[in-house]
Design a protein around this motif. Structure first.
Motif, PDB file in Angstrom:
ATOM      1  N   UNK A 144       0.854  -1.186   0.000  1.00 14.77           N
ATOM      2  CA  UNK A 144       0.000   0.000   0.000  1.00 14.77           C
ATOM      3  C   UNK A 144       0.890   1.236   0.000  1.00 14.77           C
ATOM      4  N   UNK A 145       0.490   2.235  -0.751  1.00 16.80           N
ATOM      5  CA  UNK A 145       1.201   3.510  -0.769  1.00 16.80           C
ATOM      6  C   UNK A 145       0.322   4.542  -0.067  1.00 16.80           C
ATOM      7  N   UNK A 146       0.848   5.149   0.980  1.00 17.33           N
ATOM      8  CA  UNK A 146       0.069   6.065   1.810  1.00 17.33           C
ATOM      9  C   UNK A 146       0.787   7.404   1.934  1.00 17.33           C
ATOM     10  N   UNK A 147       0.043   8.387   2.418  1.00 19.87           N
ATOM     11  CA  UNK A 147       0.656   9.681   2.715  1.00 19.87           C
ATOM     12  C   UNK A 147       1.703   9.500   3.801  1.00 19.87           C
ATOM     13  N   UNK A 148       2.791  10.219   3.685  1.00 25.60           N
ATOM     14  CA  UNK A 148       3.846  10.169   4.681  1.00 25.60           C
ATOM     15  C   UNK A 148       3.597  11.268   5.712  1.00 25.60           C
ATOM     16  N   UNK A 149       3.403  10.888   6.951  1.00 20.80           N
ATOM     17  CA  UNK A 149       3.108  11.855   8.005  1.00 20.80           C
ATOM     18  C   UNK A 149       4.241  11.855   9.028  1.00 20.80           C
ATOM     19  N   UNK A 150       4.487  13.017   9.591  1.00 17.93           N
ATOM     20  CA  UNK A 150       5.559  13.173  10.566  1.00 17.93           C
ATOM     21  C   UNK A 150       4.960  13.215  11.966  1.00 17.93           C
TER      22      UNK A 150
END
Length: 499
Positions: free
Chosen positions: A92-98
């Motif tokens: 799965x490709x997801x948003x990268x969150x910090x």
């Protein structure tokens, strides 16, 4: 695997984490030149017809969850299968969150009640969106709740636990023993193989219990022990684990942890509203703890923190002034102290803990205790206030009669009036703080003291004449009644607290 290109587009940069289903990587989308997160489901890697079927089913389930769009749900951008070098494992490709996972924050033990309420409400908002779309999470736990650098919640892996089950059938537990979910957070009906949207709320209850107490509601050595506990044991009240947990948290968490799904909140939206009410009421200081152990000392915040010290100083000052300068001066100072406390109370409202609207139990039988405690507090305040207004003039008049009849000296009269003034001030402060346990204790002590004074006065008050004969017993009864009413809410709460 670093620098490997998945799907001809996503280049792996560094591994961010690893769990039972696979690894999470930071990657770069070569087409859009942006950073993304890639979850590689290595659990479903491998060949054979069963592996191909499991991967196809995973991708079907993932497409359903990818439609979820909500501020508190991690957005899925893309999905696919890796190459043969990774066993064709889906990804799965997801948003990268910090930010950091809630499990990391729990390990540090720096979660406050305010944060627990706010984050819990945001998880509920995410669940509301998913349940409306027909998607259950099935695995709410700290590691699946991410806190961004701005302090907002992002819920991970919606529906992934079910999608990644390589042996799943339609709705039942599989014969291989693979259980969808994490046993320490699993609802009883989910453990039996019949999950429903309310099962996510039960898991949220376990999560909230852990956030505010530092430990799970049940302790067990293994998965079987956890499942047995969820199925057969009643959870403890959070306040029985940490004494500084407000009562409304007990009501909310224990309702989420009800064995019967019908007794929980009707929807995640209802639970969210209840948590938002708590967010407006709870203190902001963090609960200090280490790991899951109960701390030896805690930071306790109550609504009387700003009034207790000046109230005590004022009480002692009134007593000293009365003894040194006489009753009129002490009475005047007592009045000034009460006026100041009233204004402080208005300028800085107490952070009391009202029962949230959403956490009210539906059945009449279960809602009576909360209403009863509220009625008792109102009756306590009214009776204690009446005692204050009745006792002072009666006691002054009785003292004057005793002085006139030469039953007591002027010095003895001043001591008696000082004692009366101090008890009345204590009772008045208790009325101002009647919603708090400290306020009710003050009423109880002041009421007992004022009830005993008439008994002592039998030795010096001329009972054959004036107000002493008629009104002192009435003042004593009113004081005793206010003391009794002050202790009843605590007794009632102990009897109703779940074991």
């Amino acid at each position: 695997m670093r620098e490997q290109l998945l799907g001809g587009r996503y280049r792996l940069v560094q591994q961010l984490g690893e769990g039972g289903m696979g690894q999470v990587w930071e990657a770069r989308d070569e087409s859009l030149c942006r950073p993304v997160a890639v979850k590689l489901i290595s659990l479903l890697a491998g060949g054979g017809s069963r592996g191909d079927e499991a991967r196809a089913r995973f991708l079907r389930e993932a497409r359903t969850t990818a439609r979820l769009q909500h501020p508190h749900i991690v957005t899925i951008h893309d999905l696919g299968e890796s190459g043969p070098e990774n066993g064709n494992a889906p990804f799965l490709v997801m948003e990268l969150i910090r930010g950091e996972g809630l499990d990391t924050k729990l390990a540090r033990g720096d979660v406050s009640l305010e944060e627990a309420a706010r984050w819990g409400a945001q998880v509920c908002e995410a669940l509301t969106e998913a349940h409306a779309a027909g998607v259950m999470h099935r695995d709410i736990k700290p590691s699946n709740v991410f806190i961004t650098h701005t302090g907002e919640v992002k819920v991970l892996d919606f529906g992934i636990a079910k999608a990644a089950d390589p042996y799943a059938t339609a709705t039942r537990l599989t014969q291989t023993g693979f259980i969808v979910g994490t046993p320490p957070y699993m609802a009883p009906e989910q453990a039996r193989g019949y999950p429903e949207p309310s099962s996510d709320l039960y898991a949220l209850g376990c999560l909230l219990f852990e956030l505010i107490t530092g430990r799970l509601p049940f302790q067990a050595p293994d998965s079987v022990g956890y499942l047995t506990a969820h199925l057969s044991q009643e959870p403890p009240a959070p306040s029985s684990v940490r004494s500084d947990i407000p009562g409304p948290w007990d009501s909310l968490v224990l309702r989420l942890l009800s064995k019967d799904p019908a007794e929980r909140y009707k929807s995640a939206a209802d639970a969210s509203r209840a948590l938002c009410q708590l967010d407006l009421a709870v203190p902001t200081k963090a609960l200090t703890r280490q790991g899951n152990a109960s701390p030896s000392s805690t930071t306790r915040s109550t609504s009387v923190g700003g009034l207790w010290l000046p109230g005590t100083v004022g009480l002692l000052t009134v007593v000293a002034t009365t003894v040194m300068f006489g009753v009129p001066a002490g009475g005047l100072l007592a009045t000034v102290c009460l006026i100041v406390l009233v204004f402080v109370r208005k300028l800085k409202p107490p952070q009391h803990h009202p029962t949230p609207e959403g956490s009210r139990i539906d059945s009449d039988k279960e809602s009576r205790p909360t209403d009863g405690r509220s009625t008792l507090r109102t009756a306590t305040a009214v009776t204690a206030s009446a005692t204050c207004f009745l006792t002072v003039p009666v006691w002054y008049a009785a003292t004057e009669e005793a002085l006139t009849a030469a039953r007591i000296t002027i010095g003895e009269g001043q001591v008696q009036m000082a004692l009366c003034d101090s008890l009345v001030v204590m009772l008045a402060i208790g009325v101002l703080l009647v919603r708090d346990a400290v306020g009710r204790r003050l009423i109880a002590v002041g009421g007992i003291g004022l009830a005993l004074l008439p008994g002592y006065s039998m030795f010096w008050t001329p009972w054959g004449m004036g107000v002493g004969r008629a009104l002192l017993p009435l003042a004593a009864v009113a004081a005793a009644l206010s003391a009794l009413l002050a202790v009843l809410p605590s007794v009632s709460a102990r009897r109703q607290r779940p074991l």
